[in-house]
Design a protein around this motif. Sequence first.
Motif: not given
Length: 254
Positions: A74-77, A79-80, A105
């Motif tokens: 997903d998009a959160s990964q 970002h990480r 965020g």
Amino acid sequence: MSGTPALELKAICKSFGQVRALTNVDIAAFPGEAHFIVGDNGAGKSTTLKVLAGIHQPDAGELRINGVETSMRDASQAHRHGIAVVHQDLALVECLDIATNMALGAIPRKRRFILDRRRMEREATEVLSELKIRVGSVRTQIGLLSGGERQIVAIARAVRMNLPIILLDEPTAALGVRETAHVGEILDELRGQGKTVICISHDLEFVFAHADRITVMRLGNTVATCLRGATSRDEIVGMITGTITASTANAGTQ
């Protein structure tokens, strides 16, 4: 370009039901590079960017970050993994003000449930000032801004994250001449800081003013990737429309 790409796609395929959106996509973007992706409507540009952003997972092929094969759910990964994204729909919340939208965020807090409003406004003001962006008070609601001002705020939010890779989907689509030039200045500054900038754009004048390399896509495939100085607008248009074949284009690929 030499060294290890910051972000790379190899032989990426993606289908949605019976519709094949991407058939064979190869892109490699390096640190300190502005890498533009161009193509006609339906070429697969936005789908490619969403694969890079972790929104879509490819059916086949490899995604590599700094040379390491990576899978993002997903998009959160993303970002990480150091990837910031400015989507064409901007993903701003109209009822919230500029400072809050820029902090979404990563909202600063005094304690677990208490928002540090003063710090949030200060940080937003600092980023906008560094980027020479004038949009009035950071307490202004996003819904009161023009389309161009919203676009600039969305870009400023990505810059505030201070991540090494920035993806931009049509960042100048809603902008006038002056605002477009300003976005170009921001892009050049990010490249100068050693960040990797991958940008989808239909504006070939903007592309040739700011690109290091240009990847042309057609019908879900990578046609060629060229150094800006080793190609021309006519050649790029020919690849986009198909009047220049893949074999001819690849003969001059850099």
